[in-house]
Design an enzyme around this catalytic site. Structure first.
Site, PDB file in Angstrom:
ATOM      1  CB  SER A 155      -0.954  -0.040   1.200  1.00  0.00           C
ATOM      2  OG  SER A 155      -1.933   0.964   1.141  1.00  0.00           O
ATOM      3  NE  ARG A 225      -8.242   1.192  11.389  1.00  0.00           N
ATOM      4  CZ  ARG A 225      -7.098   0.900  10.792  1.00  0.00           C
ATOM      5  NH1 ARG A 225      -6.633   1.692   9.846  1.00  0.00           N
ATOM      6  NH2 ARG A 225      -6.414  -0.170  11.127  1.00  0.00           N
ATOM      7  CG  ASP A 320      -6.370  -3.672  -3.460  1.00  0.00           C
ATOM      8  OD1 ASP A 320      -7.208  -2.802  -3.116  1.00  0.00           O
ATOM      9  OD2 ASP A 320      -5.142  -3.528  -3.302  1.00  0.00           O
ATOM     10  CG  HIS A 353      -5.738  -2.177   0.196  1.00  0.00           C
ATOM     11  ND1 HIS A 353      -4.869  -2.067  -0.862  1.00  0.00           N
ATOM     12  CD2 HIS A 353      -5.232  -1.384   1.185  1.00  0.00           C
ATOM     13  CE1 HIS A 353      -3.878  -1.254  -0.541  1.00  0.00           C
ATOM     14  NE2 HIS A 353      -4.070  -0.833   0.693  1.00  0.00           N
ATOM     15  CG  ASP A 354      -6.883  -5.061   5.263  1.00  0.00           C
ATOM     16  OD1 ASP A 354      -6.139  -4.091   5.035  1.00  0.00           O
ATOM     17  OD2 ASP A 354      -7.755  -5.065   6.162  1.00  0.00           O
TER      18      ASP A 354
END
Length: 376
Positions: A155, A225, A320, A353-354
């Site tokens: 990232s 968040r 992602d 994405h994680d």
């Protein structure tokens, strides 16, 4: 080192103080600064086996292992870094650093401003990826590392790896760019702006000087968040993990938690607001927005990448959508245009994405194979 468990074992952060002033990209000058970092493995006699791990938005220097005073605090990339792991600390000397402007001990908004004796707060200058790389280079000098065997990051960390290859082409032999992009899209900037507005409009923000008021903008951080987590997960993963599962067996007919996904997001938001600094969040998202190596090349990424000399591994993940595979392929095309050595892998993964933080066997096999091919 705990080789039986493929762990680096207990580790302790170190602190490097730099007295030489640094002029940041935005024009501000810091007369001095500190970086907190951790190391794993041993630097060889030739000082040729060092690998820098760059962290993403909410990451830090604690990449692997555990701290003696908090054994449950396992490094955020512990599944990757350690003896016998893809980034093998029996071969490599690995360095993790908390970036300038961070909130884990390096000089940042929570640090004391020497001019006022109070926390910097909103007076801490905006820092960008180029500034992080410049300070990391000073740390490399301090550690006696003339060139990194590799710089790796996911990232925002991957963007730092790209910047290293451009800013210091003679000091990096390989760049591993994972789940990254050559610049943010308008959609990504929009997500960051909504998150920033959640913080900036929190009544407890106090113009960024909330520490002087004995409060933190927890509501804003919580919302930022929660929004971020939505973008880190794929729709498939959300459907599999949560679907439309109810927290209770009946609807509340109100605005408290009904669905499991609501509970999850609130939990993640509350946890984040308990440890992360709001000003650091603002700085880091701006660094994301500003990253654009092609800015000074009329948007021509290939021209911008012409400075690089390193070999590259670029990795993306199929689900992602924050930094989609086509964004990674833009980097690959620019490198190929310059006849640079580049390997590319697009990993099938449901985790969005994680994915770059997880220990997917195919993903780790790609990284292991690449690291094994790096001469030390």
């Amino acid at each position: 080192m705990d080789e039986a468990n493929n762990s680096v074992g207990e580790v302790a952060p170190q602190r490097a103080h730099f007295d030489t002033p640094i002029t940041l990209a935005g024009g501000a000058v810091l007369p001095a600064f500190e970086l907190v970092y951790e190391t794993y493995g041993e630097l060889n006699a030739a000082r040729s086996n060092a690998v820098l791990v760059c962290h993403a938005l909410s990451g830090n220097h604690h990449v692997a292992g555990r701290h003696a005073d908090n054994p449950n605090n396992i490094g955020w990339w512990d599944n990757l870094v350690g003896p016998g792991k893809p980034l093998d600390t029996r071969r490599f000397f690995v360095v993790g650093v908390n970036n300038l402007g961070g909130c884990y001990g390096s000089t940042g908004p929570v640090s004391t401003n020497p001019a006022t004796g109070k926390p910097w707060g909103a007076d801490f200058p905006v820092v960008i990826v180029e500034d992080w790389v410049a300070t990391q280079a000073r740390l490399a000098d301090r550690l006696g590392i003339e060139a990194w065997a590799a710089v790796v990051g996911g990232s925002l960390g991957g963007m730092q790896a790209v910047q290293w290859a451009l800013e210091y082409p003679e000091r990096i032999r390989h760049a591993l760019v994972i789940a990254a992009a050559p610049k943010l899209t308008a959609q990504n900037i929009a997500f960051n702006e909504v998150a920033r507005q959640a913080i900036l409009t929190d009544p407890d923000f106090h113009g960024g000087h909330y520490h002087e008021h004995g409060v933190v903008p927890a509501r804003g951080l919580r919302l930022a968040r929660m929004l971020g987590h939505i973008t880190y997960l794929s729709d498939d993963q959300m459907a599999e993990k949560f679907g439309r599962k109810l927290r209770q067996r009946v609807l509340n007919f109100g605005y408290d938690v009904d669905f499991e996904i609501e509970s999850y997001l609130r939990y993640q938001g509350d946890k984040f607001a308990g440890y992360f600094d709001a000003n650091t969040y603002l700085i880091t998202t701006k660094a994301l927005d500003y990253f654009d190596p092609a800015r000074d090349y009329d948007g021509n990424l290939a021209a911008a990448l012409a400075r690089a000399r390193a070999g590259f591994l670029v990795v993306s993940f199929s689900t992602d959508w924050r930094f989609a595979p086509e964004r990674s392929r833009e980097i690959v095309y620019g490198l190929v245009h310059n006849r640079l050595a580049v390997s590319y892998a697009e990993i099938e993964s449901m985790a969005g994405h994680d994915s770059f933080l997880l220990d997917d066997p195919r993903y780790h096999a790609v990284l292991r194979a690449y690291f094994e091919g790096i001469a030390t």
